[in-house]
Design an enzyme around this catalytic site. Structure first.
Site, short mmCIF file in Angstrom:
data_model
loop_
_atom_site.label_atom_id
_atom_site.label_comp_id
_atom_site.label_asym_id
_atom_site.label_seq_id
_atom_site.Cartn_x
_atom_site.Cartn_y
_atom_site.Cartn_z
N GLU A 1 1.04 -1.30 -0.42
CA GLU A 1 -0.07 -0.18 -0.19
C GLU A 1 0.62 0.97 -0.41
OE1 GLU A 1 -3.01 0.53 2.37
OE2 GLU A 1 -3.62 2.48 2.44
N GLU B 1 -10.55 -8.20 4.26
CA GLU B 1 -9.74 -8.08 6.26
C GLU B 1 -10.18 -8.71 6.65
OE1 GLU B 1 -9.02 -4.04 5.53
OE2 GLU B 1 -7.06 -4.37 5.98
N ARG C 1 -7.95 3.13 12.87
CA ARG C 1 -8.35 1.74 12.56
C ARG C 1 -8.19 0.95 14.11
NH1 ARG C 1 -11.43 -0.35 8.89
NH2 ARG C 1 -11.23 0.96 7.81
N1 LUZ Z 1 -5.15 1.91 4.68
C1 LUZ Z 1 -5.39 3.50 4.48
C2 LUZ Z 1 -6.51 0.80 5.08
O1 LUZ Z 1 -5.12 4.07 4.17
N2 LUZ Z 1 -7.00 3.51 5.41
C3 LUZ Z 1 -7.66 2.97 6.34
O2 LUZ Z 1 -8.33 3.75 6.76
C4 LUZ Z 1 -6.94 1.46 5.65
N3 LUZ Z 1 -8.35 0.36 5.87
C5 LUZ Z 1 -7.43 -0.89 6.33
C6 LUZ Z 1 -6.46 -0.97 5.05
N4 LUZ Z 1 -5.74 -0.09 4.23
MO1 MOS Z 2 -4.59 -2.83 2.92
S1 MOS Z 2 -4.00 -3.79 5.10
O1 MOS Z 2 -6.01 -2.60 3.02
O2 MOS Z 2 -3.55 -2.04 1.88
#
Ligand code: LUZ
Ligand code: MOS
Length: 752
Positions: free
Chosen positions: A226, A706, A304
């Site tokens: 990510e 998830e 989160r």
């Molecule tokens: N990524 C993010 C995430 O930038 N914000 C989120 O709330 C999130 N939640 C789950 C996984 N990735």
């Molecule tokens: Mo994610 S932990 O939804 O990149």
């Protein structure tokens, strides 16, 4: 519908980063990284490396034309170390050579002298020293301080959780080449092409439109790509820009394990208070999050955790405080669940602790406190279409849990060598990025003259089947054969300003945008058909590739319709934009309606331990899960199964070990063990909860990526129960529960 990638995957024809044909004279890069966790670089000697035959250049921060900065949320992360290093594995230089072997040989010839500083790897130690990535954050509702004296029982404890390595099969990497007029093409194994594009532009000091990022698919990501795919792509772009050549960088497994961040380890303190009838009246928790050396996504992950502090329970008085601690480890990052599992593990531990003290099954406490429809989450959102009680009852009846509990009691009475344990794990997980502005997406649809479609969205296919779902959305909206729909690669030139494919929202956000584009086109086509048949638009329907007027066949098929539309100069291209309605959140107050909806369910997990050896197996996992109305039960069930196994790995065998100097010891697949075919549950049942779906879920099919990981947390408590069937004194909240810990727990005193 089957996953459109199945055939390609099993025949080896699917294209990953490493399968992209390489241009002639492509150069290969390798990263030189810090061998100490914290210190000052006194001297960096590149001469021997640079003069090694076949080496083109060795890059450092001094070669960066723009900013030496890749921090996604907070600008606190350099691409290449300058004066100081803050973790082992921190990139210092990039060796670019004619081939990979030369690059690796040259890397060995880089000399560096450090002055070492003290390294901190423990989050509580970091907090003591005031080493925080951000000021602490608190979410609260009611007033726990006033409530303790009204509580009949109050318990306190400490909970520790290790991190988790993503172990995507495809390691991090990127391949970049120059195009005309200084423009660049970047193939990156990323969940976030826009982050890659934006960061390259910043580091190279160019405009975003000069950078085109293209992604076919990833060989797994789990959150690890990510934010942390970006740096490697920026490095290839930097070298490519300066040398004017194609550059490829693909981390070896060792490099990847050493250099990248993982799931955040947490250490937490809780206090929980109950009324006489075992209702949780108050809950207070302090989380010490091990953030690593830079923020990365920690601010969002912290949020989160705070959102999931009460998991599936209603608690009137809650205060949760989180310290995001700066340590000398690689910056920890997104990992499936994104802080949710950490928060949920602590409340489940608090309940387990209370159950031990009161000598009752934890399930009694769990059941009494489950959220009800219209209860208010402690962050202000009303629980709508969250019927966790129904999932609980349904699990008990479908899987005969009460009977299993009795059988286990008898088994444990009659067996000296083996003991069994059962635990229930409810979960409730909020769907949406916690940062409201990220909840938007776009799609682009072309209908070609022959009636076939080319569809682009911002979604990244990483094995989760989102492309198949996009095909379904387009095919269903037009009522055409899915074979007419082609999913294009994810490309920043076709779909711009994308949010990462993350937070389980990929199918929802991109699917909604796609549906909007398709509906616009559909209306245009119905108008065309109305003209062709002299009918009213509202009487026109397209069904199974045929045009109907008032339910009567017209003899006009899809291909004829498209051809006519084209000849009549109807626009057959459309884009769609979607922004999740309703959601909002006031981060200062910690209140709002941050989630489009919640996904929930209940798992029952049974384990069996071998009392002589400490080894164990997960005998059975039985799940009732809220899919809404699944648009693809094969894919969605697969997601649940994979997630559960990943969650079980996190709680049992996946142990990240560091030495005192912050060096990762579990730095290969021989020392970091993930679940294999022998360690998955012997029986794994997933049944859908009968539910109406949710209007904000694409085609009423809820997000699935998830949430089910958190069913796996239950295995910890099942193991705990099995150990306690042998040693009543055992008590520990310290994941993962490795076989060593089980063995020590069986024969030790209270570990805390
Ligand atoms: N990524 C993010 C995430 O930038 N914000 C989120 O709330 C999130 N939640 C789950 C996984 N990735
Ligand atoms: Mo994610 S932990 O939804 O990149």
């Amino acid at each position: 519908m089957k996953n459109i990638d199945s055939r390609g995957h099993v025949t080896g024809q699917s294209i990953y980063l490493d399968d992209i044909p390489i241009r002639e004279n492509t150069l290969y890069a390798t990263v030189f990284d810090s061998s100490i966790a914290h210190g000052k670089i006194l001297e960096l000697d590149l001469t021997e490396a640079e003069s090694y035959p076949g080496v083109q250049q060795v890059f450092t921060y001094l070669d960066i034309p723009g900013e030496n900065q890749i921090g996604g949320i907070i600008p606190d992360e350099v691409l290449f170390a300058e004066e100081e290093v803050h973790f082992q594995g921190q990139p210092i230089a990039l060796v670019v050579a004619d081939n990979e072997r030369i690059a690796l040989e040259a890397r060995k010839r880089i000399r560096v002298k450090y002055e070492e500083y003290e390294a901190v790897t423990d989050p509580r130690k970091a907090a003591e020293k005031g080493l925080l990535l951000l000021p602490p954050r608190t979410f609260a509702s009611g007033n726990p301080d006033k409530e303790w004296e009204n509580c009949k029982y109050v318990f306190k404890g400490r909970v520790d959780q290790g991190g988790q390595e993503h172990l995507y099969i495809e390691t991090q990497g990127a391949y970049c080449y120059p195009m005309e007029n200084g423009n660049m093409m970047v193939h990156s194994s990323t969940q976030s092409p826009t982050a890659v594009q934006r960061t390259i532009a910043k580091v190279l000091d160019v405009s975003m439109h000069e950078i085109q990022v293209d992604v076919v698919r990833l060989g797994g990501a789990f959150g690890g790509k990510e934010d942390q795919a970006t740096g490697w792509a920026v490095m290839t772009a930097l070298a490519s820009k300066i040398l004017g050549k194609s550059v490829k960088l693909s981390l070896s497994r060792h490099d990847d394990l050493r250099m990248t961040g993982k799931r955040h380890p947490y250490s937490s303190d809780f206090k929980i208070g109950f009324s006489e009838d075992l209702k949780i009246q108050a809950y207070e928790v302090t989380y010490y999050q091990n953030g690593g050396a830079a923020n990365d996504l920690s601010p969002a992950i912290s949020e989160r955790t705070l959102f999931h502090t009460t998991n599936s329970y209603f608690i009137p008085n809650v205060r949760a405080t989180l310290y995001s601690c700066k340590t000398n480890l690689p910056p920890n990052t997104a990992f499936r669940g994104f802080g949710g599992p950490q928060g949920m593990f602590v409340i489940e531990s608090a309940i387990a602790k209370a159950a031990m003290e009161l000598n009752i099954p934890a399930s009694v406490i769990q059941e009494k406190n489950l959220l009800k429809e219209k209860d208010v989450f402690y962050y202000g959102q009303v629980a709508e279409q969250v019927n966790i009680g129904k999932a609980w009852k349904s699990a008990f009846s479908e899987y005969k849990i009460a009977k299993k509990q009795e059988e286990i009691k008898i088994f444990n009475k009659n067996n000296q060598i083996f003991k069994k344990g059962l635990a229930l794990m409810p979960l409730t997980f909020g769907i949406s990025f916690t940062k409201t502005p990220m909840n938007q997406a776009r799609a682009l649809v072309h209908i070609y003259q022959d009636g076939s479609l080319g569809v682009s969205t911002g979604a990244i296919e990483m094995g989760q089947g989102v492309n198949t779902k996009m095909v379904q959305v387009a095919a269903q909206t037009f009522s055409i054969d899915p074979l007419r729909v082609k999913l294009e690669s994810t490309n920043t030139t076709r779909v711009a300003n994308t949010s990462p494919t993350a937070a389980s929202t990929g199918a929802d956000l991109n699917g909604q945008a796609l549906q909007i584009a398709c509906k616009t086109l559909l209306l245009r086509l119905r108008k065309m058909a109305a003209k062709m048949t002299d009918a009213k638009v509202r009487d026109i329907e397209i069904r199974n590739e045929k045009v109907y007027v008032n339910d009567e066949e017209t003899g006009i098929g899809w291909e004829k319709l498209i051809e006519t539309a084209f000849l009549n100069r109807v626009n057959l291209t459309e884009s769609g934009h979607y922004a999740t309605p309703i959601i909002h959140f006031d981060a200062d107050k910690g209140k709002g309606h941050p989630f489009a909806y919640h996904v929930y369910g209940v798992a029952a997990l049974v384990v069996k331990i071998d009392v002589l050896r400490g080894i164990y197996e997960t005998e059975e996992v039985d799940i009732i899960h809220d899919f809404g109305k699944s648009m693809n039960p094969i894919i969605d069930t697969g997601q649940v199964e994979g997630a559960v196994v990943q969650g079980i790995g996190y709680m049992t065998m996946e142990e990240l070990a560091y030495d005192k100097t912050g060096r990762l010891l579990s730095n290969s697949l021989s020392t970091y063990k993930v679940p294999d075919i022998y360690s998955v549950p012997k029986v794994l049942k997933v049944k859908p909860l009968k539910a109406a779906g949710h209007k904000l879920a694409i085609l009423k099919s809820k997000a699935v990526g998830e949430p089910p990981l958190m069913y796996g947390l239950g295995v910890y408590f099942a193991l705990q129960n099995a150990i306690r069937a042998f040693n009543q004194n055992f008590e520990a909240f310290d994941a993962p529960m490795t076989p060593e810990k089980v063995l020590m727990g069986l024969y030790g005193k209270r570990s805390k």
